[in-house]
Design a protein around this motif. Structure first.
Motif, PDB file in Angstrom:
ATOM      1  N   GLN A   1       2.756   1.268   2.427  1.00  0.00           N
ATOM      2  CA  GLN A   1       2.481   0.130   1.678  1.00  0.00           C
ATOM      3  C   GLN A   1       2.407  -1.093   2.516  1.00  0.00           C
ATOM      4  OE1 GLN A   1       5.813  -0.731  -0.873  1.00  0.00           O
ATOM      5  NE2 GLN A   1       4.575  -1.829  -2.413  1.00  0.00           N
TER       6      GLN A   1
ATOM      7  N   PRO B   1       2.506  -5.389   2.373  1.00  0.00           N
ATOM      8  CA  PRO B   1       2.989  -6.397   1.525  1.00  0.00           C
ATOM      9  C   PRO B   1       1.829  -6.921   0.555  1.00  0.00           C
ATOM     10  CG  PRO B   1       3.828  -6.662   3.679  1.00  0.00           C
ATOM     11  CD  PRO B   1       2.928  -5.639   3.908  1.00  0.00           C
ATOM     12  N   GLY B   2       2.427  -6.894  -0.749  1.00  0.00           N
ATOM     13  CA  GLY B   2       1.542  -7.249  -1.863  1.00  0.00           C
ATOM     14  C   GLY B   2       0.237  -6.464  -2.337  1.00  0.00           C
ATOM     15  N   SER B   3       0.711  -5.045  -1.741  1.00  0.00           N
ATOM     16  CA  SER B   3      -0.343  -4.152  -2.268  1.00  0.00           C
ATOM     17  C   SER B   3       0.628  -3.016  -2.781  1.00  0.00           C
ATOM     18  CB  SER B   3      -1.251  -3.637  -1.329  1.00  0.00           C
ATOM     19  OG  SER B   3      -2.003  -4.593  -0.650  1.00  0.00           O
ATOM     20  N   GLN B   4      -0.128  -1.952  -3.637  1.00  0.00           N
ATOM     21  CA  GLN B   4       0.650  -0.982  -4.184  1.00  0.00           C
ATOM     22  C   GLN B   4       0.865   0.283  -2.921  1.00  0.00           C
ATOM     23  OE1 GLN B   4      -1.667   0.758  -7.492  1.00  0.00           O
ATOM     24  NE2 GLN B   4      -0.249  -0.740  -9.035  1.00  0.00           N
TER      25      GLN B   4
END
Length: 117
Positions: free
Chosen positions: A38, A40-43
């Motif tokens: 992962q 940051p800010g993404s799935q």
């Protein structure tokens, strides 16, 4: 079952790292296991998974041919060998395991991998 991931760090592009995920119980109790990552800010993105019967591993498209998931039942450990690393592989990597008999997914705490260009 508790999972503990380790082996992350900083590596130059083109280099290799091996992540390990140790379990408090037997990985033989897990139906499937593997790694997600992962940014940051993404799935979370599937990196790779392997079944308890050691069938053919499944990989995310972005890592096919470069990463390999394996397990050692005797050591109750799941591995992720990462080769030909790219800056876009930079992420927190999480190991996971799924026990189908109780329909429960277990997650490790994550380990940071940073690939410098």
């Amino acid at each position: 079952v508790q999972l503990q991931a380790s082996g992350g760090g900083v590596v130059q592009a083109g280099g290799s790292l091996r992540l390990s995920c140790t379990t408090s119980g037997s990985i033989s109790s897990l139906t499937n296991m593997g790694w997600y990552r992962q940014v940051p800010g993404s799935q979370r993105e599937l990196v790779g998974s392997i079944s308890s019967s050691a069938g053919v591993p499944v990989y995310g498209d972005s890592v096919k041919g470069r990463f390999a998931v394996s397990k050692d039942n005797a050591k109750d450990t799941i591995y992720l060998q990462m080769n030909s690393l790219k800056p876009e592989d930079t992420a927190v990597y999480y190991c996971w395991g799924y026990d189908h008999s109780i329909m429960t997914t277990y997650w490790g705490q994550g380990t940071q991998v940073t690939v410098s260009s």
